[in-house]
Write a protein that holds these residues in place. Structure first.
Motif, PDB file in Angstrom:
ATOM      1  N   THR A  27       0.805  -1.234   0.000  1.00  0.00           N
ATOM      2  CA  THR A  27       0.000   0.000   0.000  1.00  0.00           C
ATOM      3  C   THR A  27       0.828   1.270   0.000  1.00  0.00           C
ATOM      4  OG1 THR A  27      -0.183  -0.074   2.403  1.00  0.00           O
ATOM      5  CG2 THR A  27      -1.967  -1.100   1.141  1.00  0.00           C
ATOM      6  N   ILE A  28       2.102   1.192   0.270  1.00  0.00           N
ATOM      7  CA  ILE A  28       2.944   2.383   0.287  1.00  0.00           C
ATOM      8  C   ILE A  28       3.823   2.472  -0.958  1.00  0.00           C
ATOM      9  CG2 ILE A  28       4.807   3.583   1.508  1.00  0.00           C
ATOM     10  CD1 ILE A  28       3.615   2.432   4.098  1.00  0.00           C
ATOM     11  N   SER A  29       4.514   1.385  -1.276  1.00  0.00           N
ATOM     12  CA  SER A  29       5.476   1.452  -2.376  1.00  0.00           C
ATOM     13  C   SER A  29       5.161   0.516  -3.527  1.00  0.00           C
ATOM     14  CB  SER A  29       6.881   1.150  -1.855  1.00  0.00           C
ATOM     15  OG  SER A  29       6.928  -0.183  -1.348  1.00  0.00           O
ATOM     16  N   GLY A  30       4.040  -0.143  -3.477  1.00  0.00           N
ATOM     17  CA  GLY A  30       3.688  -1.085  -4.544  1.00  0.00           C
ATOM     18  C   GLY A  30       3.327  -0.370  -5.831  1.00  0.00           C
ATOM     19  N   SER A  31       3.442  -1.091  -6.919  1.00  0.00           N
ATOM     20  CA  SER A  31       3.151  -0.478  -8.222  1.00  0.00           C
ATOM     21  C   SER A  31       1.679  -0.088  -8.360  1.00  0.00           C
ATOM     22  CB  SER A  31       3.576  -1.408  -9.356  1.00  0.00           C
ATOM     23  OG  SER A  31       2.890  -2.634  -9.290  1.00  0.00           O
ATOM     24  N   ILE A  32       0.783  -0.831  -7.742  1.00  0.00           N
ATOM     25  CA  ILE A  32      -0.641  -0.454  -7.792  1.00  0.00           C
ATOM     26  C   ILE A  32      -0.869   0.842  -7.024  1.00  0.00           C
ATOM     27  CG2 ILE A  32      -2.979  -1.128  -7.073  1.00  0.00           C
ATOM     28  CD1 ILE A  32      -2.194  -4.026  -7.675  1.00  0.00           C
ATOM     29  N   ALA A  33      -0.265   0.969  -5.849  1.00  0.00           N
ATOM     30  CA  ALA A  33      -0.410   2.198  -5.062  1.00  0.00           C
ATOM     31  C   ALA A  33       0.211   3.380  -5.807  1.00  0.00           C
ATOM     32  CB  ALA A  33       0.247   2.034  -3.692  1.00  0.00           C
ATOM     33  N   SER A  34       1.364   3.167  -6.416  1.00  0.00           N
ATOM     34  CA  SER A  34       2.014   4.240  -7.170  1.00  0.00           C
ATOM     35  C   SER A  34       1.154   4.671  -8.349  1.00  0.00           C
ATOM     36  CB  SER A  34       3.385   3.794  -7.674  1.00  0.00           C
ATOM     37  OG  SER A  34       4.248   3.536  -6.605  1.00  0.00           O
ATOM     38  N   ARG A  35       0.614   3.705  -9.060  1.00  0.00           N
ATOM     39  CA  ARG A  35      -0.240   4.018 -10.215  1.00  0.00           C
ATOM     40  C   ARG A  35      -1.507   4.730  -9.769  1.00  0.00           C
ATOM     41  NH1 ARG A  35      -0.267   5.596 -15.169  1.00  0.00           N
ATOM     42  NH2 ARG A  35      -1.907   4.699 -16.416  1.00  0.00           N
ATOM     43  N   THR A  36      -2.083   4.291  -8.668  1.00  0.00           N
ATOM     44  CA  THR A  36      -3.286   4.938  -8.142  1.00  0.00           C
ATOM     45  C   THR A  36      -2.998   6.394  -7.774  1.00  0.00           C
ATOM     46  OG1 THR A  36      -4.121   2.838  -7.318  1.00  0.00           O
ATOM     47  CG2 THR A  36      -5.069   4.819  -6.360  1.00  0.00           C
ATOM     48  N   LYS A  37      -1.859   6.627  -7.104  1.00  0.00           N
ATOM     49  CA  LYS A  37      -1.487   7.992  -6.737  1.00  0.00           C
ATOM     50  C   LYS A  37      -1.290   8.845  -7.980  1.00  0.00           C
ATOM     51  CE  LYS A  37       0.751   6.603  -2.439  1.00  0.00           C
ATOM     52  NZ  LYS A  37       2.035   6.314  -1.788  1.00  0.00           N
ATOM     53  N   GLY A  38      -0.639   8.273  -8.990  1.00  0.00           N
ATOM     54  CA  GLY A  38      -0.421   9.000 -10.238  1.00  0.00           C
ATOM     55  C   GLY A  38      -1.719   9.353 -10.933  1.00  0.00           C
ATOM     56  N   LEU A  39      -2.625   8.398 -11.011  1.00  0.00           N
ATOM     57  CA  LEU A  39      -3.921   8.650 -11.649  1.00  0.00           C
ATOM     58  C   LEU A  39      -4.747   9.656 -10.860  1.00  0.00           C
ATOM     59  CD1 LEU A  39      -4.860   5.038 -12.800  1.00  0.00           C
ATOM     60  CD2 LEU A  39      -4.127   6.959 -14.231  1.00  0.00           C
ATOM     61  N   THR A  40      -4.682   9.570  -9.536  1.00  0.00           N
ATOM     62  CA  THR A  40      -5.395  10.538  -8.703  1.00  0.00           C
ATOM     63  C   THR A  40      -4.863  11.938  -8.952  1.00  0.00           C
ATOM     64  OG1 THR A  40      -5.815   8.862  -7.021  1.00  0.00           O
ATOM     65  CG2 THR A  40      -5.978  11.156  -6.321  1.00  0.00           C
ATOM     66  N   SER A  41      -3.558  12.066  -9.084  1.00  0.00           N
ATOM     67  CA  SER A  41      -2.938  13.358  -9.364  1.00  0.00           C
ATOM     68  C   SER A  41      -3.407  13.902 -10.715  1.00  0.00           C
ATOM     69  CB  SER A  41      -1.415  13.215  -9.345  1.00  0.00           C
ATOM     70  OG  SER A  41      -0.801  14.410  -9.728  1.00  0.00           O
ATOM     71  N   ILE A  42      -3.468  13.036 -11.712  1.00  0.00           N
ATOM     72  CA  ILE A  42      -3.928  13.455 -13.038  1.00  0.00           C
ATOM     73  C   ILE A  42      -5.381  13.910 -12.983  1.00  0.00           C
ATOM     74  CG2 ILE A  42      -4.502  12.588 -15.347  1.00  0.00           C
ATOM     75  CD1 ILE A  42      -1.970  10.823 -15.134  1.00  0.00           C
ATOM     76  N   VAL A  43      -6.214  13.155 -12.289  1.00  0.00           N
ATOM     77  CA  VAL A  43      -7.639  13.509 -12.173  1.00  0.00           C
ATOM     78  C   VAL A  43      -7.794  14.861 -11.472  1.00  0.00           C
ATOM     79  CG1 VAL A  43      -9.804  12.874 -11.027  1.00  0.00           C
ATOM     80  CG2 VAL A  43      -8.505  11.150 -12.278  1.00  0.00           C
ATOM     81  N   THR A  44      -7.000  15.087 -10.428  1.00  0.00           N
ATOM     82  CA  THR A  44      -7.060  16.360  -9.706  1.00  0.00           C
ATOM     83  C   THR A  44      -6.665  17.515 -10.620  1.00  0.00           C
ATOM     84  OG1 THR A  44      -6.571  15.253  -7.619  1.00  0.00           O
ATOM     85  CG2 THR A  44      -6.166  17.624  -7.705  1.00  0.00           C
ATOM     86  N   LYS A  45      -5.584  17.339 -11.374  1.00  0.00           N
ATOM     87  CA  LYS A  45      -5.142  18.389 -12.302  1.00  0.00           C
ATOM     88  C   LYS A  45      -6.198  18.660 -13.364  1.00  0.00           C
ATOM     89  CE  LYS A  45      -0.202  17.579 -11.710  1.00  0.00           C
ATOM     90  NZ  LYS A  45       1.030  17.053 -12.309  1.00  0.00           N
TER      91      LYS A  45
END
Length: 93
Positions: A27-45
């Motif tokens: 949940t902190i450094s996994g590729s799914i968590a990283s991808r989720t954080k990235g997508l969330t950032s894109i959605v916010t922008k």
């Protein structure tokens, strides 16, 4: 026993899958968590960009409505002047 060892032995398929899935789903450094954080950032922008675009469109709409109202007023004034000039210039009966 050979097939069982393939899956259950240390370094076997089950252990490898477990290690891989543990790494991916961390949940902190996994590729799914990283991808989720990235997508969330894109959605916010994108949401922020949409809000800014909507604000610009609303402002433009207000400007166009004001401009249209001024043009209607000018047209009404010209119409009044045209009626006045027409009444002055028309021959008396």
């Amino acid at each position: 026993a050979g097939v069982s060892d393939l899956f259950n032995a240390e370094g076997g398929v089950a252990a490898s899958m477990y290690d891989y899935l543990d790494e991916v789903t961390d949940t902190i450094s996994g590729s799914i968590a990283s991808r989720t954080k990235g997508l969330t950032s894109i959605v916010t922008k994108l949401s922020d960009e949409i809000e800014r675009a909507e604000a610009r469109l609303e402002e433009r709409e207000e400007d166009l409505i004001a401009q249209f109202a001024k043009l209607e007023s000018i047209l009404s004034s010209y119409s009044t002047q045209a009626s006045y000039l027409s009444s002055i210039l028309s021959p008396s009966e």
